[in-house]
Design a protein around this motif. Structure first.
Motif, short mmCIF file in Angstrom:
data_model
loop_
_atom_site.label_atom_id
_atom_site.label_comp_id
_atom_site.label_asym_id
_atom_site.label_seq_id
_atom_site.Cartn_x
_atom_site.Cartn_y
_atom_site.Cartn_z
N VAL A 307 0.80 -1.25 0.12
CA VAL A 307 0.07 0.10 0.03
C VAL A 307 0.80 1.25 -0.04
N ASP A 308 0.57 2.36 -0.85
CA ASP A 308 1.18 3.46 -0.67
C ASP A 308 0.91 4.31 0.61
N GLY A 309 2.27 4.61 1.16
CA GLY A 309 1.75 5.66 2.16
C GLY A 309 1.21 5.09 3.54
N HIS A 310 0.79 5.74 4.40
CA HIS A 310 0.14 5.13 5.63
C HIS A 310 -1.36 5.43 5.68
N ARG A 311 -2.08 6.15 4.83
CA ARG A 311 -3.60 6.24 4.95
C ARG A 311 -4.34 4.85 5.24
N GLY A 312 -3.64 3.95 4.32
CA GLY A 312 -4.17 2.53 4.21
C GLY A 312 -4.23 1.89 5.84
N ASP A 313 -3.09 1.97 6.35
CA ASP A 313 -2.99 1.44 7.85
C ASP A 313 -4.10 2.14 8.69
N ILE A 314 -4.28 3.42 8.65
CA ILE A 314 -5.02 4.27 9.60
C ILE A 314 -6.34 3.79 9.30
N LEU A 315 -7.02 3.67 7.84
CA LEU A 315 -7.96 3.31 7.73
C LEU A 315 -8.65 1.90 8.01
N VAL A 316 -7.68 1.11 7.81
CA VAL A 316 -8.18 -0.12 8.32
C VAL A 316 -8.40 -0.35 9.81
N LEU A 317 -7.39 0.44 10.54
CA LEU A 317 -7.78 0.67 12.02
C LEU A 317 -9.14 1.01 12.21
N LYS A 318 -9.45 2.17 11.64
CA LYS A 318 -10.65 3.09 11.97
C LYS A 318 -11.84 2.04 11.65
N THR A 319 -11.73 1.54 10.50
CA THR A 319 -12.76 0.71 9.88
C THR A 319 -12.94 -0.41 10.78
N ALA A 320 -11.91 -1.27 11.33
CA ALA A 320 -12.01 -2.20 12.08
C ALA A 320 -12.78 -1.78 13.47
N LYS A 321 -12.37 -0.82 13.94
CA LYS A 321 -13.08 -0.19 15.08
C LYS A 321 -14.55 -0.02 14.88
N THR A 322 -14.65 0.52 13.78
CA THR A 322 -16.18 0.84 13.52
C THR A 322 -17.09 -0.43 13.41
N LEU A 323 -16.46 -1.44 12.97
CA LEU A 323 -17.02 -2.50 12.56
C LEU A 323 -17.35 -3.41 13.80
N ALA A 324 -16.27 -3.35 15.12
CA ALA A 324 -16.56 -3.94 16.23
C ALA A 324 -17.96 -3.26 16.86
N ALA A 325 -17.92 -1.96 16.58
CA ALA A 325 -19.01 -1.19 17.21
C ALA A 325 -20.33 -1.43 16.62
N TRP A 326 -19.94 -1.64 15.19
CA TRP A 326 -21.48 -2.20 14.64
C TRP A 326 -21.71 -3.41 15.13
N ARG A 327 -20.97 -4.32 15.38
CA ARG A 327 -21.43 -5.64 15.95
C ARG A 327 -21.70 -5.60 17.44
N GLY A 328 -21.74 -4.54 18.12
CA GLY A 328 -22.18 -4.47 19.31
C GLY A 328 -20.85 -4.86 20.42
N GLN A 329 -19.58 -4.87 19.91
CA GLN A 329 -18.65 -5.38 20.83
C GLN A 329 -17.77 -4.15 21.17
N THR A 330 -16.88 -4.24 22.21
CA THR A 330 -15.80 -3.17 22.48
C THR A 330 -14.45 -3.67 22.28
N GLN A 331 -14.35 -4.83 21.59
CA GLN A 331 -13.06 -5.31 21.23
C GLN A 331 -12.72 -5.64 19.82
N VAL A 332 -11.85 -5.07 19.27
CA VAL A 332 -11.62 -5.56 17.72
C VAL A 332 -11.18 -6.98 17.67
N ASP A 333 -11.56 -7.66 16.81
CA ASP A 333 -11.13 -9.29 16.71
C ASP A 333 -10.48 -9.42 15.26
N ASN A 334 -9.97 -10.49 15.02
CA ASN A 334 -9.23 -10.82 13.85
C ASN A 334 -10.28 -10.42 12.67
#
Lengths: 368, 702
Positions: A307-334
């Motif tokens: 991936v070019d640059g670091h925006r990818g890393d940052i967005l995967v992290l944010k998206t994973a957190k949001t996904l966890a919240a959407w599932r109703g969890q407070t812990q990001v999993d694999n």
């Protein structure tokens, strides 16, 4: 001296200029909107939109797909499930009464008004501002207020679409057909979160942090890599292959065309449920945590697919957190990380300008 | 929460040491001449550049001065400051840091008449633009390679003279404008003009961090910043203050940092060895090294510092890396624009001098080539050879020779087999573009510059109003403003306008061209890796087309007919995909290919009569299948007749890429074809921008 005929012609001219500059009020839009929950299939696209509603800092989504796959319908319908925000009343910049006070005082002056200490606060829905493909640059970024300049001789600002889109969603249909110089303007403000205007005698800047939502049909040409990178997520969708679902699409559409109000009414409960779930996820999001070990997984994933640059890393992290919240969890999993990568990386995988957008990330990951 | 609260602290940026160093060197010593950060997206280029603003040491000035006059330079003071210089003490104020948005207009960059004041008082006052407000500060341009040429010209001339000269709207003023230019760019989007490139003192290549540990830290920091920027900034506040103090103390040492003659010699040798153009590299390297010594608290510079900083200064100045393209003609353009502003109606009148100028050019070219090419003299309409020496042998065989030549048919095994060749190595191609003219075009893209007729395009400056309703309101009011007090009020409007006041927008945009690729896919192309090389050439042209947002059309011919593989569309990606799959084999129906290309171009021209299509023919010219077999013509003769007929359509520009390799027997058929088409002629290798200086000139008058 000017004779009567010429004067009249001149008036018409000014009027038409006013009109083309978009100063006359537009007709109110109250056409019924197809309910979000009534869209058949296209789960990935719907998920992407919902994630963006939960967490606006994902900075938008690009929906790629063939014609007639409910791309635009879904985006317009998303307006339905958007939350409410507090804004300063009568302020065209959608400023927040909490965060933007400094800016408020400055901007009010550039509009020729005195900032008030006791301004009114208004709650209203987050807006979806549509940027038409043929929009002119002055309407997008804002320009000199023509009316005031002519009437009173004051040099004031006429805010553009970017001002209206602050804290909201800027939606571009057929984003790959957008004029190049308009894209430049978008890039400028999307990068900084600030729209700087130095044109037509006015010099000023205002906050413009918005989610960029675009739809495109790749057959019509690709996006510039720079603009591509500004979209937080990217999904590629296809028409439904399942026969039953295709029938469902036709049925629902026919029902909607026949009696839109009744159709919307019949989906009301589902819509409300969805809105509630989204609100819950929004509340949960700040509490979501992630294991440090998983951060390494993200970094390795991004390095592996290139991936070019670091925006990818940052967005995967944010998206994973949001996904966890959407599932109703407070812990990001694999699994959150894997699905987040599928959403946030396909358009960021390093590629030559002419390479296709990566479709199979896993293959890349293992191959690399 | 104000704007600085949203700045990511400079000290918290992870990695990117080169970029950070370059920026700090500039903060210490403005004579370092600015920074250009090049690199992939999402690597904190812009973040670093913007957060530099809070590290700059304050500058003293008289409060309220709009020109940021330096109180110590009494000769340069503006009238406002002069008045104050004896009465009040100058105060320290934050150093100016301004962003130049890509859509800035000329009046805001250079400054213009203040119409508000003019309307209300009738006085002509100057409203300083960006160039005035960044004096002694930093002008920051994001995506600097996308900046409009007009604005670039303004910045270049200000940067070169250290002052901004304004002559417009009845205002004549000169004010100092010495600023540091900081720019970021992503090379994917095209390169910078060399002159502008040279204005950046230092350039840094930025890459993503490769260590997972660092990437994780980066994610964590960013997440914290997004959650609460104020808390995050408070956490790093001490580091920011330390850095500020370091810069401040370095600045005080700087004047006493000494460079020995030995080091100066070392610098000079280093610049000379690297073929740096001009002397700017030497000067900047010396200043940068001094700043570095000051940062370290040393009063003497050493060789090590020079070697460390040399790459930043020399990377973008090395001659062999960037061949000098033709000097951009800013002066001429300005003239054109002014002319345009004065009498835009007389399009015809002005076309004439342009045409005659072109003829002059042509004559000059012809003279230059006379000694080499006797053959050319016989025909006025002959195209110029594009390549002074290399192509002279290729132009010598006249058409008769070719027709008389017996051409063996393709070897049977080649004709029958069908192959798909890999795409050869792509390369950077030379500029192929149409000359700017006065016709208005629609469309969008990045290849040729064109005045925009529609109300699209970037509003760069104002000129006389035309009947297209594209009123430049600000300019109109500025034009009318000084006369308002003397004009009779007829309405409740603040401004009484007369027809003479009306000003229109002059917009400019780059128009993507229509590119038609006519590819020879016959068996003869399969020989000796020709097709791979040609595909490489085409791909390079396509990559170029992508950057310039062209529309492309792909036509191939083989066996007995021509196929339109891809009708005209803007999907360059699709074209490259189809190119990769294109099979090769069979005979060469060149005439059919030409006819098909002509058909496509005609259709495109009917849709948009002002378009400037470019047809790129990639072939070895060995036609052996006629279009009308019943007449039993010589295929080569037929193709050349067709080519001549096509060359009559002057709107189409042809380019022939000859795939024939120099060998024992050269037929030079493609070059003959290029003569018939009045086309630009290239060998596959000539297309590479790196091997030759840019020699493309307009061959066919518009």
């Amino acid at each position: 001296m000017v004779n009567g005929y010429e004067l009249n012609k001149f008036k018409v001219l000014i009027f038409r200029v006013l009109e083309t500059k978009g100063i006359l009020p537009n007709m109110p839009q109250n056409a019924p909107i197809f309910p979000f929950t009534a869209i058949v299939g296209q789960e990935k696209m719907k998920l992407g939109l919902i994630l963006n509603v939960i967490n606006p800092s994902l900075s938008g989504i690009l929906i790629r797909g063939e014609k007639g796959t409910a791309k635009s319908t879904a985006v317009r319908a998303a307006a339905d499930i958007l939350p409410q925000i507090a804004v300063i009343k009568d302020n065209p910049f959608q400023l927040s009464p909490y965060d933007d006070l400094e800016t408020y005082r400055e901007l009010e002056r550039s509009l020729g008004r005195e900032p008030q200490e006791n301004f009114e606060v208004q709650m209203r829905k987050v807006r979806v501002v549509e940027l038409p493909v043929g929009a002119t640059e002055d309407r997008v970024v804002g320009s000199l207020d023509l009316e005031k300049a002519l009437k009173t001789g004051d040099k004031l600002v006429e805010p553009g679409l970017l001002a209206a889109a602050h804290r909201g969603i800027l939606y571009v249909d057929e984003v790959n057909l957008l004029d190049d110089h308009v894209v430049d303007a978008l890039l400028d403000s999307a990068a900084m979160g600030v729209n700087v205007i130095e044109r037509e005698g006015v010099s000023f800047s205002h906050p413009a942090r918005f989610s960029l939502v675009g739809t495109m049909n790749p057959e019509e040409g690709e996006l510039r890599p720079q603009l591509l990178d500004r979209f937080g997520l990217c999904v590629t969708i296809e028409g439904e292959r399942d026969l039953e679902n295709r029938v469902k699409v036709m049925e629902r559409r026919a029902l909607f065309e026949k009696a839109p109000e009744a159709f919307i009414e019949s989906y009301k409960i589902q819509s409300e449920e969805l809105a509630l779930k989204i609100t819950k996820a929004r509340d949960l999001l700040p509490q979501v945590t992630i294991d440090r070990q998983l951060l390494f997984d993200i970094a390795r994933y991004c390095l592996a697919v290139g991936v070019d640059g670091h925006r990818g890393d940052i967005l995967v992290l944010k998206t994973a957190k949001t996904l966890a919240a959407w599932r109703g969890q407070t812990q990001v999993d694999n699994s959150d990380i894997t699905s987040a990568a599928q959403l946030a990386l396909p358009h960021r995988v390093r590629r030559e300008p002419l390479m296709a957008v990566a479709e199979n990330l896993d293959k890349l990951r293992l191959g690399g | 929460m104000d704007a600085t609260d949203r700045l990511f602290p400079f000290a918290a940026i992870i990695g990117q040491d080169d970029l950070k160093e370059a920026l700090i060197l500039n903060a210490v010593n403005p004579l370092c001449g600015g920074v250009l950060a090049r690199g992939e997206k999402g690597t904190a280029k812009s973040t670093a550049a913007r957060s530099l603003s809070e590290l700059l040491p304050p500058a003293t000035k008289y409060q309220g001065c709009h020109f940021n006059c330096d109180p110590l330079k009494t000769k340069e003071l503006c009238p406002y400051c002069k008045e104050r210089s004896n009465q009040v003490e100058p105060l320290p104020s934050p150093a100016p840091f301004r962003t130049l948005p890509l859509n800035a207009t000329e009046d805001r960059v250079a400054g213009s008449l203040n119409f508000e004041a003019a309307l209300k008082t009738g006085l002509k006052t100057f409203e300083p633009g960006l160039l005035a407000s960044v004096h002694r500060g930093i002008l920051y341009v994001d995506e600097v390679n996308l900046l409009d040429d007009h604005i670039v010209d303004l910045i270049l001339s200000a940067a070169a003279n250290g002052e901004n000269v304004v002559e417009r709207e009845g205002i004549s003023i000169t004010h100092p404008a010495r600023f540091i230019l900081v720019g970021t760019m992503n090379p994917e989007e095209g390169e910078l003009r060399p002159q502008l490139l040279d204005r950046f003192g230092l350039s840094v290549m930025v890459e993503g961090v490769k260590e997972p540990e660092d990437r994780v830290r980066l994610m964590e920091e960013r997440e914290q910043f997004d959650q609460d920027s104020q808390v995050f900034r408070a956490k790093h506040a001490q580091k920011t203050i330390d850095l500020k103090n370091l810069i401040l103390s370095a600045q005080t040492i700087l004047p006493s940092v000494n460079i020995s003659k030995r080091i100066l010699k070392f610098i000079a040798t280093m610049c000379a060895e690297n073929n740096a153009a001009g002397h700017r590299a030497d000067l900047i390297l010396a200043e940068a090294v001094r700043a570095k010594a000051a940062l370290k608290g040393l009063f003497e510079v050493n060789e090590e510092m020079v070697t460390e900083l040399a790459p930043m200064v020399l990377a973008h100045r090395r001659r062999e890396m960037a061949p000098p393209p033709p000097p951009p003609p800013p002066a001429e353009e300005e003239e054109e624009k002014k002319e345009n502003a004065q009498n835009p109606e007389n399009e015809k009148e002005k076309k004439e001098p342009q045409e005659s100028q072109q003829e002059d050019d042509q004559n000059e070219d012809n003279q230059a080539q006379e000694n080499e090419e006797e053959a050319l003299k016989s025909n006025q309409n002959e195209p110029q050879s594009q390549d002074g020496q290399d192509s002279s042998p290729s132009l010598t065989p006249l058409e008769e020779d070719i027709e008389n030549k017996e051409l063996g048919p393709d070897k049977p095994n080649q004709a029958s087999q069908e192959q798909i060749f890999e795409i050869g190595e792509p390369f950077k191609v030379k500029k192929i573009e149409n000359q700017k003219d006065r016709l208005k075009r629609r469309g969008s893209g990045r290849r040729s510059r064109s005045l925009a007729g529609q109300k699209q395009g970037r509003y760069v400056k104002s000129g006389k109003f035309r009947d297209n309703l594209d009123l430049a309101l600000d300019a109109t009011i500025r034009a009318a403003a000084p006369y308002q007090l003397s004009r009779e009020k007829k309405s409740n409007l603040a401004v009484t306008l007369k027809k003479a006041d009306l000003r229109g927008c002059i917009r400019e945009q780059r128009v993507g061209d229509l590119l038609f690729f006519l590819v020879d896919a016959s068996g003869s192309m399969g020989a000796r890796g020709r097709m791979a090389a040609s595909k490489g050439a085409i791909l390079s042209l396509l990559l170029d087309a992508y950057q310039k947002r062209d529309k492309v059309c792909l036509i191939s011919f083989r066996r007995t007919e021509a196929t339109v593989n891809l009708p005209l569309c803007s999907s360059v990606d699709l074209a490259s995909k189809l190119l990769a799959q294109m099979p090769v084999g069979g005979r060469t129906p060149l005439s059919a290919g030409l006819a098909a290309a002509y058909r496509e171009v005609r259709n495109a021209l009917l849709k948009n009569p002002l378009a400037r299509p470019i047809v790129i023919v990639i072939t070895d010219g060995r036609a052996n299948v006629p279009l009308y077999p019943e007449k039993k013509p010589n295929p080569i003769k037929e193709a050349s007749q067709l080519a001549r007929a096509m060359s009559l359509e002057k709107r189409i520009k042809f380019v022939v890429v000859d795939t024939e390799e120099p060998g024992l027997v050269n037929f030079n058929l493609a070059s003959a074809l290029s003569i018939n088409l009045e086309a630009q002629y290239f060998k596959t290798n000539d297309l590479k921008a790196s091997t030759l200086i840019d020699i493309i000139k307009q061959t066919n008058a518009n």
